[in-house]
Design an enzyme around this catalytic site. Sequence first.
Site, short mmCIF file in Angstrom:
data_model
loop_
_atom_site.label_atom_id
_atom_site.label_comp_id
_atom_site.label_asym_id
_atom_site.label_seq_id
_atom_site.Cartn_x
_atom_site.Cartn_y
_atom_site.Cartn_z
N HIS A 174 -9.19 -6.38 10.45
CA HIS A 174 -9.96 -6.27 9.21
C HIS A 174 -11.40 -5.82 9.44
O HIS A 174 -12.25 -5.99 8.56
CB HIS A 174 -10.02 -7.63 8.49
CG HIS A 174 -8.70 -8.18 8.07
ND1 HIS A 174 -7.86 -8.83 8.94
CD2 HIS A 174 -8.07 -8.17 6.87
CE1 HIS A 174 -6.77 -9.21 8.29
NE2 HIS A 174 -6.87 -8.82 7.04
N GLU A 201 0.83 -1.20 0.00
CA GLU A 201 0.00 0.00 0.00
C GLU A 201 0.86 1.26 0.00
O GLU A 201 0.50 2.26 -0.62
CB GLU A 201 -0.92 0.00 1.22
CG GLU A 201 -2.04 -1.04 1.18
CD GLU A 201 -1.59 -2.42 1.59
OE1 GLU A 201 -2.38 -3.37 1.48
OE2 GLU A 201 -0.42 -2.56 2.03
#
Length: 355
Positions: free
Chosen positions: A149, A80
């Site tokens: 998550h 990322e």
Amino acid sequence: MTAATQTRPQAGDAGAANRAKRNLTIAKAMAEAIAQEMRQDPAVLVMGEDIGRLGGVFGNTRGLIEEFGPERIRDTPISETAFIGGAVGMAAVGMKPIVELMFVDFFGVCMDAIYNLAAKNCYFSGGQMPLPMVIMTSCGGGYSDAGQHSQCLYGTFAHLPGLKVVVPSNAFDAKGLLLAAIRDPNPVIYMFHKALQGMGWLGTVKGAITDVPEDDYVLPIGRAAVVRPGRDVTLVGFGNTLHHALDAAGDLAGEGIEAEVIDLRSIVPLDRETILASVRRTGRLVVVDDDYQSFGVSAEIIATATEGAFSALKAAPRRVAFPDIPIPFSPALERPLMPDAAKVAAAGRLACKER
């Protein structure tokens, strides 16, 4: 700034009576918005993990690589930091990248690129270097994905000047807000909730699937919608919590309590005028937020109400949010902690007992 009275086209809208309805999921509405913008603007491209042949883990880019190819629909390595940092550079030289941060929880490894570069460069350059980029990212729990998550983190991004933050609650809004985000000269964090996407394995709130015109349309970023009028208590939600608020309003109506429901749609800019107008009508406020309770969006909305409509309040504002603890993996522990319609209705009921 005035609020819309609903989030879908009205029957009297131009062309509405002459077209067949198309009920889409948020995932399909997002993919359609991206495709339409890519066809008319060659500066737009998409980057992220598994967005190509797979079409995105949450379906946001399905069918795009077949039409636009791997140069404009770019599968990236699992970094990322690299692809969001690259997107900042692309935006700085005139491109319009859309990047998918698969889970918002992963923001930690790329926050320098998001906040110290994307959010600040327009200010640092005296307005000479706008950064038209969109970061679309999933949020929300309820799937035993644990603390890595399952977070929402709306307040984390809303707190940082230079970023716009939108959270759609239905497919019509999802398309209009995404088109607005792509065309905005500022970096926009586009946060979609897993429970609303329309992915079969996740389950989908029915109210998120709505009629979506094929036409090009934009919803202004920073304008809320009053999706249910009422006179007794104001319920404010966004994304998934908007549906909790609507369900709670239905339950309260059976008890003679008329709840007004506001869908924020955008967290930044925040449509404070619509919130204040509603609180002045009802005198009571309940905010529903599936992010952590402290220091978040719910606190900012309550502060807005107390600062701007204190004399109108008939009861202390209340909030329904996730407690300030890491999100558990166990369903038996996670589910009872999450906001739901019953908790919202209970908070509205308590507010209306105060006179």
